[in-house]
Design a protein around this motif. Structure first.
Motif, mmCIF file in Angstrom:
data_model
loop_
_atom_site.group_PDB
_atom_site.id
_atom_site.type_symbol
_atom_site.label_atom_id
_atom_site.label_comp_id
_atom_site.label_asym_id
_atom_site.label_seq_id
_atom_site.Cartn_x
_atom_site.Cartn_y
_atom_site.Cartn_z
ATOM 1 N N PRO A 12 0.754 -1.321 -0.214
ATOM 2 C CA PRO A 12 -0.057 0.046 -0.008
ATOM 3 C C PRO A 12 0.873 1.283 0.039
ATOM 4 O O PRO A 12 1.919 1.189 0.477
ATOM 5 N N ASP A 13 0.279 2.263 -0.450
ATOM 6 C CA ASP A 13 0.889 3.796 -0.442
ATOM 7 C C ASP A 13 1.356 3.990 0.987
ATOM 8 O O ASP A 13 0.872 3.623 1.805
ATOM 9 N N SER A 14 2.843 4.504 0.854
ATOM 10 C CA SER A 14 3.467 4.677 2.399
ATOM 11 C C SER A 14 2.548 5.790 3.245
ATOM 12 O O SER A 14 2.649 5.810 4.364
ATOM 13 N N VAL A 15 1.947 6.748 2.304
ATOM 14 C CA VAL A 15 1.180 7.675 3.126
ATOM 15 C C VAL A 15 0.059 7.091 4.156
ATOM 16 O O VAL A 15 -0.138 7.455 5.178
ATOM 17 N N VAL A 16 -0.664 6.176 3.572
ATOM 18 C CA VAL A 16 -1.708 5.360 3.950
ATOM 19 C C VAL A 16 -1.275 4.602 5.108
ATOM 20 O O VAL A 16 -1.898 4.715 6.257
#
Length: 379
Positions: free
Chosen positions: A63-67
């Motif tokens: 998953p996206d690191s921001v998430v």
């Protein structure tokens, strides 16, 4: 008597692309993350002692690191709540998955592979679980030997597929007999996106809570979590809606209208009447039905365009039929008459209602084709 307050959630699929929503996809992705923030807020405000996340927390293993950072920060803000995560088939444990990170908050326990447990200090509770280590898990993860027979509560979190005895599954088959002999007081399941009631096999209570947010029109209605208290051989849990928007499929009779703007007005009025003040917030699949004059066939794209400024998201499907005297048409000597006679024969000979409806639909499409009314409508 030992007891613990829990919140059971599953199948958040954080980071899902949601490409079918077009320009709304980015907003819905963020709303799904906000729904998780809301679950964490419930834990904090209502003194939940154990948060169970039964798999497919993330949409994928990357998953996206921001998430991921957002999730870790949220969980760090409820240090008094123990968090148990059982990775599922979408977010299985791998060397490069976020579950391999070393910076998860101290209150978070991630089951990395086989069936295992940990104790909650001072609570008299064991928490059991296991994690997927690949997309498919064909052998049951729920242990064959039951939990120790002592005074501790035993709670389990698993991503898996509830199946009948001797039935197989690629997604961790869980049978009623394994549940019965597990010695668990509550088994929190994930994988099926539709919630069940609180079920029982022997003394063990178990349930799917479903997903907290529907991602499409195969996940309709109110979505949420289970919250409540687990005691020895007893689970007092209630469903709690948490979704920000609902996916709804609504049939609207537009019989008698003669233009797209009239059809849109009927749809809007129907939704207002059915769903009240919050009608505009939902995602709708609208199925148009009813009898229409041969002079008008709904343009699904056109009707949707007239509703886009009124509704968050709408998709239109045309299942209207022509208002025609089939008896009179069947007596015509034209090609259309022959077609109608043959289709009416097929309808009368059909063995069941689904087959009859399929023939009726074919008849309607054929009549529209004869009158040059067939358009490329959205399905």
């Amino acid at each position: 008597m030992n007891k613990i307050k829990i919140l059971h959630c599953a199948d958040l699929h954080l980071g899902a692309e949601l490409s079918s929503l077009g320009s709304k996809a980015g907003q819905r992705r963020e709303e799904m993350l906000m729904t998780f923030d809301g679950i964490v807020s419930i834990c904090r405000k209502e003194n939940v002692e154990l948060l169970l996340i039964a798999g497919d927390f993330f949409e994928s293993t990357g998953p996206d690191s921001v998430v991921v950072r957002s999730v870790k920060k949220a969980l760090s803000e409820i240090p008094e709540t123990a968090v148990a995560i059982a990775p599922g088939n979408h977010d299985y444990v791998s060397l490069d998955s976020p579950y391999a990170d070393q910076d998860w908050p101290e209150n978070v326990h991630i089951f990395q592979s086989g069936f295992d447990c940990f104790e909650l200090p001072g609570k008299g509770v064991r928490v059991w679980g296991a994690g997927f280590t690949g997309t498919y898990v064909t052998e049951p993860l729920l242990g064959e030997s039951g939990a120790p027979e002592d005074d501790l509560l035993n709670i389990c979190v698993l991503h898996g597929d509830l199946v009948a005895e001797n039935q197989s599954s690629n997604y961790n088959p869980v049978t009623p007999s394994r549940i019965r002999f597990s010695g668990m007081d509550y088994l929190a399941l994930g994988h099926i996106h539709m919630r069940t009631e609180i079920l029982h096999s022997g003394k063990t209570a178990y349930a799917y809570c479903g997903c907290p947010e529907g991602r499409g029109f195969d996940e309709l209605g109110e979505k949420g979590v289970y919250i409540g208290t687990v005691m020895k051989d007893r689970a007092e849990l209630a469903f709690r809606p948490v979704c920000r928007r609902k996916n709804l499929e609504v049939r609207v009779d537009i019989g008698g209208v003669s233009a797209n703007n009239e059809a849109a007005a009927v749809v809007l009025h129907t939704l207002q009447q059915q769903f009240g003040e919050t009608y505009a917030d939902n995602l709708y699949k609208i199925i148009l039905e009813g009898a229409l004059d041969v002079s008008y066939s709904p343009d699904c794209t056109g009707v949707a365009a007239r509703l886009e400024n009124e509704l968050y998201y709408v998709k239109i499907k045309d299942e209207t039929h022509l208002q025609a005297d089939l008896g009179a048409l069947s007596r015509e000597t034209s090609l259309k008459g022959i077609f109608v006679r043959r289709m009416l024969e097929k309808i009368n000979a059909a063995s069941g209602e689904p087959q009859k409806e399929q023939c009726r639909r074919a008849l309607d499409i054929g009549l529209k084709a004869f009158d040059s009314e067939v358009k490329r409508n959205e399905n």
